[in-house]
Design an enzyme around this catalytic site. Structure first.
Site, PDB file in Angstrom:
ATOM      1  N   GLY A 102       0.997   5.033   0.192  1.00 20.70           N
ATOM      2  CA  GLY A 102       0.242   6.134   0.414  1.00 20.70           C
ATOM      3  C   GLY A 102       1.066   7.346   0.135  1.00 20.70           C
ATOM      4  O   GLY A 102       1.990   7.282  -0.250  1.00 20.70           O
ATOM      5  N   ASN A 103       0.494   8.637   0.560  1.00 23.87           N
ATOM      6  CA  ASN A 103       1.265   9.655   0.361  1.00 23.87           C
ATOM      7  C   ASN A 103       2.447   9.688   1.523  1.00 23.87           C
ATOM      8  O   ASN A 103       3.196  10.463   0.893  1.00 23.87           O
ATOM      9  CB  ASN A 103       0.181  10.695   0.471  1.00 23.87           C
ATOM     10  CG  ASN A 103      -0.872  10.931  -0.151  1.00 23.87           C
ATOM     11  OD1 ASN A 103      -0.533  11.345  -1.519  1.00 23.87           O
ATOM     12  ND2 ASN A 103      -1.954  10.720  -0.118  1.00 23.87           N
TER      13      ASN A 103
ATOM     14  N   ASP B 200      -6.941   3.842  -3.276  1.00 22.52           N
ATOM     15  CA  ASP B 200      -7.039   3.427  -1.813  1.00 22.52           C
ATOM     16  C   ASP B 200      -8.354   3.448  -1.440  1.00 22.52           C
ATOM     17  O   ASP B 200      -8.535   2.777  -0.475  1.00 22.52           O
ATOM     18  CB  ASP B 200      -5.872   4.484  -1.152  1.00 22.52           C
ATOM     19  CG  ASP B 200      -6.304   5.775  -1.393  1.00 22.52           C
ATOM     20  OD1 ASP B 200      -6.905   6.019  -2.325  1.00 22.52           O
ATOM     21  OD2 ASP B 200      -5.900   6.575  -0.583  1.00 22.52           O
ATOM     22  N   ARG B 201      -9.186   4.589  -1.845  1.00 18.51           N
ATOM     23  CA  ARG B 201     -10.474   4.596  -1.167  1.00 18.51           C
ATOM     24  C   ARG B 201     -11.339   3.248  -1.849  1.00 18.51           C
ATOM     25  O   ARG B 201     -12.313   2.818  -1.203  1.00 18.51           O
ATOM     26  CB  ARG B 201     -11.082   5.751  -1.663  1.00 18.51           C
ATOM     27  CG  ARG B 201     -10.653   7.077  -0.902  1.00 18.51           C
ATOM     28  CD  ARG B 201     -11.341   8.559  -1.611  1.00 18.51           C
ATOM     29  NE  ARG B 201     -12.531   8.703  -1.521  1.00 18.51           N
ATOM     30  CZ  ARG B 201     -13.276   9.579  -2.193  1.00 18.51           C
ATOM     31  NH1 ARG B 201     -12.830  10.147  -3.207  1.00 18.51           N
ATOM     32  NH2 ARG B 201     -14.499   9.417  -1.796  1.00 18.51           N
TER      33      ARG B 201
ATOM     34  N   THR C  93      -2.602  11.231   5.773  1.00 17.20           N
ATOM     35  CA  THR C  93      -2.438  12.565   5.178  1.00 17.20           C
ATOM     36  C   THR C  93      -3.666  13.262   4.903  1.00 17.20           C
ATOM     37  O   THR C  93      -3.864  14.522   5.071  1.00 17.20           O
ATOM     38  CB  THR C  93      -1.657  12.242   4.161  1.00 17.20           C
ATOM     39  OG1 THR C  93      -0.504  11.550   4.336  1.00 17.20           O
ATOM     40  CG2 THR C  93      -1.165  13.896   3.458  1.00 17.20           C
TER      41      THR C  93
ATOM     42  N   ASP D  13       1.009  -1.026   0.088  1.00 21.00           N
ATOM     43  CA  ASP D  13      -0.054  -0.100  -0.069  1.00 21.00           C
ATOM     44  C   ASP D  13       0.883   1.104  -0.072  1.00 21.00           C
ATOM     45  O   ASP D  13       1.506   1.577   0.863  1.00 21.00           O
ATOM     46  CB  ASP D  13      -1.079  -0.023   1.107  1.00 21.00           C
ATOM     47  CG  ASP D  13      -1.933   1.189   1.355  1.00 21.00           C
ATOM     48  OD1 ASP D  13      -1.967   2.181   0.302  1.00 21.00           O
ATOM     49  OD2 ASP D  13      -2.363   1.324   2.449  1.00 21.00           O
TER      50      ASP D  13
ATOM     51  N   GLY E 108      -9.893   7.315  -6.188  1.00 19.74           N
ATOM     52  CA  GLY E 108      -8.542   6.972  -5.679  1.00 19.74           C
ATOM     53  C   GLY E 108      -8.527   5.525  -5.355  1.00 19.74           C
ATOM     54  O   GLY E 108      -9.500   5.111  -4.560  1.00 19.74           O
TER      55      GLY E 108
END
Length: 251
Positions: A8-9, A102-103, A125, A6, A100
């Site tokens: 992520g930011n 991830d969502r 974030t 994963d 997104g």
């Protein structure tokens, strides 16, 4: 074995999974050297046959990861992308690919977990709140700055506000000191966002009982306001495992 990542930011979370069991997991900074992964996954290196990735970081960092995976594991990674449907879950965006990933994976995993109307709150974030009806239809959502972005914007845009960054417990009470007042205001804004999600889901999917699923690095700091919520730290990775059952969701 499968290496699930994963990106992520801020953080790169990973786990090695054998069938349904997680045999190793950890996290590094998303911009840190991927060499930090080498020692941790070395015991499983020869057994890893697939690498699946959820990424919100863009092509340069994705290519760096792909090169590392090919060079170190001799495995071409597959990157999950948002799609219109996955099992019973239907994407609510007009352009499904614009949601997104991830969502999307969090939505898929949450609905698979509860099999009911639910609100998915991801506190990283950014803070995202997504609404899923009882039939699996994504009803849309909200995106706001996360807690640290709120704090950073306030301290960078003012001259005199100094914050105690060691605060771990959020409170909604009026404060008698500046740092506490900032944290209370941030807590009020975040809970207001979640509470609005609750009101909207009740309006859109009337007469449905719903559950709340929280994830993300700061999710634990909001749980005191929502003791009924389920905390699922690896929700995005769980979503990756879900979409493996639907190969059209991966590229």
């Amino acid at each position: 074995m499968i290496l699930e990542i994963d990106m992520g930011n801020t953080r790169l979370k990973w786990r090695v999974r054998y069938q349904q069991a997680t045999v190793a997991q950890s996290a590094i900074g998303v911009e840190e050297s991927l060499g930090l992964l080498v020692d941790k996954i070395e015991p499983y290196r020869n057994a890893i046959s697939a690498v699946s990735v959820a990424s919100v970081v863009g092509e340069p960092l994705e290519q760096r990861l792909a090169d590392w995976s090919i060079g170190h594991l001799d495995v071409l990674p597959v990157f999950a992308r948002s799609s219109a449907i996955c099992g019973l879950v239907r994407n609510g965006y007009h352009n499904p690919q614009a949601l997104g990933v991830d969502r999307w994976l969090g939505i898929v995993a949450a609905y698979r977990l509860v099999s009911a109307a639910c609100i998915v709150v991801s506190c990283g974030t950014a803070v995202t709140v997504d609404l899923i009806a009882r039939n699996g239809k994504h009803m849309g959502g909200f995106i706001a700055p996360g807690l640290n972005l709120m704090l950073d914007s306030l301290t960078s845009g003012t001259r005199q506000i100094k914050l105690d960054r060691t605060v771990t417990v959020l409170d909604l009470s009026p404060a008698a000191a500046t740092s506490e007042a900032v944290y209370s205001a941030c807590a009020a804004m975040l809970t207001g966002l979640v509470d609005n999600g609750v009101r909207q889901l009740r309006r859109l999917d009337q007469n449905s009982e719903f559950q709340m699923v929280f994830t993300g690095g700061d999710a634990g700091r909001l749980l005191s306001f929502y003791p009924q919520a389920r905390l699922v730290p690896d929700l995005v990775l769980d979503g990756l495992a879900c979409v493996l059952d639907y190969p059209q969701q991966l590229e």
